[in-house]
Enzyme design. Sequence first.
Site, PDB file in Angstrom:
ATOM      1  N   TYR A 120      31.478  55.407  34.924  1.00  0.00           N
ATOM      2  CA  TYR A 120      32.547  55.227  35.101  1.00  0.00           C
ATOM      3  C   TYR A 120      33.213  56.920  35.738  1.00  0.00           C
ATOM      4  CZ  TYR A 120      33.074  53.568  30.315  1.00  0.00           C
ATOM      5  OH  TYR A 120      33.226  52.479  29.129  1.00  0.00           O
ATOM      6  N   PHE A 124      36.628  45.280  24.467  1.00  0.00           N
ATOM      7  CA  PHE A 124      38.404  44.107  25.223  1.00  0.00           C
ATOM      8  C   PHE A 124      39.128  43.695  23.728  1.00  0.00           C
ATOM      9  CE2 PHE A 124      35.166  42.046  28.786  1.00  0.00           C
ATOM     10  CZ  PHE A 124      36.023  43.728  30.020  1.00  0.00           C
ATOM     11  N   PRO A 125      39.018  44.594  22.715  1.00  0.00           N
ATOM     12  CA  PRO A 125      40.159  44.570  21.978  1.00  0.00           C
ATOM     13  C   PRO A 125      41.387  43.744  21.809  1.00  0.00           C
ATOM     14  CG  PRO A 125      40.488  46.668  22.558  1.00  0.00           C
ATOM     15  CD  PRO A 125      39.500  46.074  23.308  1.00  0.00           C
ATOM     16  N   LEU A 126      41.539  43.588  23.038  1.00  0.00           N
ATOM     17  CA  LEU A 126      42.966  42.969  23.044  1.00  0.00           C
ATOM     18  C   LEU A 126      43.022  42.078  23.141  1.00  0.00           C
ATOM     19  CD1 LEU A 126      45.566  45.363  23.456  1.00  0.00           C
ATOM     20  CD2 LEU A 126      45.069  44.569  21.538  1.00  0.00           C
ATOM     21  N   GLY A 127      41.496  41.568  24.207  1.00  0.00           N
ATOM     22  CA  GLY A 127      41.153  40.260  25.190  1.00  0.00           C
ATOM     23  C   GLY A 127      41.591  40.746  26.183  1.00  0.00           C
ATOM     24  N   GLY A 128      41.697  39.647  27.450  1.00  0.00           N
ATOM     25  CA  GLY A 128      42.538  40.058  28.512  1.00  0.00           C
ATOM     26  C   GLY A 128      41.866  40.335  29.760  1.00  0.00           C
ATOM     27  N   PRO A 165      39.619  37.824  33.940  1.00  0.00           N
ATOM     28  CA  PRO A 165      40.512  36.107  34.690  1.00  0.00           C
ATOM     29  C   PRO A 165      39.890  35.828  33.550  1.00  0.00           C
ATOM     30  CG  PRO A 165      40.280  37.586  37.220  1.00  0.00           C
ATOM     31  CD  PRO A 165      39.592  38.574  34.919  1.00  0.00           C
TER      32      PRO A 165
END
Length: 314
Positions: free
Chosen positions: A71, A226-230, A233
């Site tokens: 990071y 990615f707990p909220l997806g998106g 692409p």
Amino acid sequence: MTSSTTPDSGITATGAPRPGGPGPLAGRTVSRIGYGAMQLERLRGDRGAALSLLRHAVEQGIDHIDTAQFYGDGFVNELIREALRPEDAVLVASKIGADPNHGGPIPIRPAQRPEELRASVEDNLSSLGLDRIPLVNLRRMDVPPGIPLGADQVVDLDDQLAEMTALRDAGKIGAIGLGNVTVEGLRRAAPAGIACVQNAYSLVARGDEELLGACAGAGIAWVPYFPLGGAFPGFPKVADEPAVISAAQSLGATPAQIGLAWLLHHAPNVLLIPGTADAAHLDANVAAGALSLDATTLAALDAVPSRSTDVALG
């Protein structure tokens, strides 16, 4: 950055309530809502704001921070080193398996070989200013989303675990976690003692339900990214789902808060590490831990179809 273990309670060592309540991780009790530090790199031009955000997270009861040497090529780790104090008793978890990819099409490249894993642990220790990292997650490339591997990066899990175990025996790391792992991979890794699993998982991407259940049964923390997806692409987005939007309107919450609250309700071993570079957004993530979802709302959310996250990142 860590001190003695805090009691198994909803209160952190600093006296703040734990967002989402308490949960076990690597032999410690931590807040079920932690903080993923990746987005701190966005504040590279305002170091003071980045440090303030980390202090704000601690003040909000967050005592579980997820980071990585890649990071910002150590920048984020250095912020954590500067911002956190021993009395905060924050469990810092890092991850290895990738290195910075300067000038490449994506910011990281695979670093899966045992000697690369050891070098990455040493780099994390240096930038974090620690003698021992409480938890290190080995990010495999077994399941999507992943980065295409060259032949020299196809490494057997047993060889990697041997290196991780040696690092633990040497006192360099406290506990071992796995990321991007399969059910079979977890079974093979079990003798090494696995503290947590980090796979891509959300309300709209629940392909790892069997693995989640296996972790719950074995007392292994499930820390989804990615707990909220998106995030890329081709990924489904939790906030786009009509059932999520409806629940948010009913509860006076945001769709993102509903997505986080569903994860906490879905399984008791779930710990969350949502990331942000904004204090107000961090507060909203913390507030998601106090949302109560009734049986009708949960049934409507559980009925949302799961979609594939079979996406390559390079």
